[in-house]
Design a protein around this motif. Sequence first.
Motif, PDB file in Angstrom:
ATOM      1  N   VAL A  58       7.320 -14.267   4.215  1.00 19.65           N
ATOM      2  CA  VAL A  58       6.093 -13.641   4.237  1.00 19.65           C
ATOM      3  C   VAL A  58       5.219 -14.580   3.483  1.00 19.65           C
TER       4      VAL A  58
ATOM      5  N   TYR B 160       0.387   2.517  -3.133  1.00 18.50           N
ATOM      6  CA  TYR B 160      -0.029   1.940  -1.896  1.00 18.50           C
ATOM      7  C   TYR B 160      -1.336   2.555  -1.604  1.00 18.50           C
TER       8      TYR B 160
ATOM      9  N   ASN C 283      -6.307  -4.118   5.830  1.00 14.26           N
ATOM     10  CA  ASN C 283      -5.911  -3.705   6.977  1.00 14.26           C
ATOM     11  C   ASN C 283      -4.442  -4.086   7.203  1.00 14.26           C
ATOM     12  N   ASN C 284      -3.733  -4.480   6.230  1.00 11.74           N
ATOM     13  CA  ASN C 284      -2.306  -4.664   6.378  1.00 11.74           C
ATOM     14  C   ASN C 284      -1.618  -4.119   5.221  1.00 11.74           C
ATOM     15  N   ASP C 285      -0.114  -3.932   5.280  1.00  8.30           N
ATOM     16  CA  ASP C 285       0.458  -3.190   4.062  1.00  8.30           C
ATOM     17  C   ASP C 285       0.528  -4.232   2.775  1.00  8.30           C
ATOM     18  N   ILE C 286       0.465  -5.582   3.090  1.00 10.54           N
ATOM     19  CA  ILE C 286       0.346  -6.434   1.731  1.00 10.54           C
ATOM     20  C   ILE C 286      -0.887  -6.171   0.932  1.00 10.54           C
ATOM     21  N   ASN C 287      -1.741  -6.251   1.636  1.00 14.87           N
ATOM     22  CA  ASN C 287      -3.206  -6.004   0.960  1.00 14.87           C
ATOM     23  C   ASN C 287      -3.216  -4.482   0.167  1.00 14.87           C
ATOM     24  N   CYS C 288      -2.602  -3.834   0.777  1.00 16.10           N
ATOM     25  CA  CYS C 288      -2.764  -2.190   0.311  1.00 16.10           C
ATOM     26  C   CYS C 288      -2.064  -2.009  -0.939  1.00 16.10           C
TER      27      CYS C 288
ATOM     28  N   PHE D 224       5.309   0.592   7.478  1.00 17.61           N
ATOM     29  CA  PHE D 224       5.046  -0.705   7.312  1.00 17.61           C
ATOM     30  C   PHE D 224       5.441  -1.650   8.282  1.00 17.61           C
ATOM     31  N   THR D 225       4.729  -2.743   8.205  1.00 15.34           N
ATOM     32  CA  THR D 225       5.045  -3.969   8.772  1.00 15.34           C
ATOM     33  C   THR D 225       5.816  -5.253   8.263  1.00 15.34           C
ATOM     34  N   ASN D 226       5.440  -5.225   6.871  1.00 16.83           N
ATOM     35  CA  ASN D 226       6.100  -6.499   6.262  1.00 16.83           C
ATOM     36  C   ASN D 226       6.858  -6.114   5.200  1.00 16.83           C
TER      37      ASN D 226
END
Length: 266
Positions: free
Chosen positions: A22, A107, A113-118, A182-184
Amino acid sequence: MDNLQEHFSGFYNTPHLFNSEVFGLKPYLTISSKTPVFNTLITKNYRLGQLVERFVSCELKQHKTIKILSENYQVNKDKITLGELDAIISDKNEAIHLEIQFKFYLYDASLGNNDINCCIGPNRKDSLLEKLTKLKEKQLPLLYKDETKPLLDSLLLKSKNITQNIYFKAQLFLPYGENIAFTNLNLNCVYGFYFNYNALDKFKDCKFYLPKKIDWLLDVNANVSWNTLESIKPQLDIYYLEKYTPLVWLKFPNGEISKCFVTFWN
């Protein structure tokens, strides 16, 4: 601290946050088996992050292929600390610079707009995105500083021959009643939920336990001194006014126990 083994177990059982690369950062993944005995002598009161470093060291020493070459090396220039190299290890004769993280994140889908940013810290003072950026731009590059060369020379190593990995464990908390795809991130890192202080009445039939921060590592269990909401609310009132988000354990009437955060901000 007389229950170090329980703290170590809580740490050890926490999964790695990432299963693949990542931000160009490669995770160093250890495989959990039966929880080993933590037998390192602790002679002072550690902060949570410092204790985790001792736990990681103990975990790595369980593996026959791993040798710890250096830990907590301070990189200084003109009497100014540039940073610290958490660990340099040898794994199957491969030299690895390891940066260690153990985090609690909430979270908040409104953050991006992605799980890391949240993923944001309980008090909204740090975020996963900020931490990954710091690892990539500040902490990992310390390996290549001229001031690090004396250490590498003493280990008979050259920076170009050292792999860099992140050891990143985390416990994640979702908004109460929500499920997130989750994506990442590793879904197994979800340990509980969070809700706003103003929603406390929803849990008036639950029992509460308020652990010290050093005890945030502990896995939940029923053998603690449970309190009613009425008895614990004065302390929660203080935290709310101080803009502090505490971790609490909730025991529902059916006996189910969960970790959760009571926030001042959402």
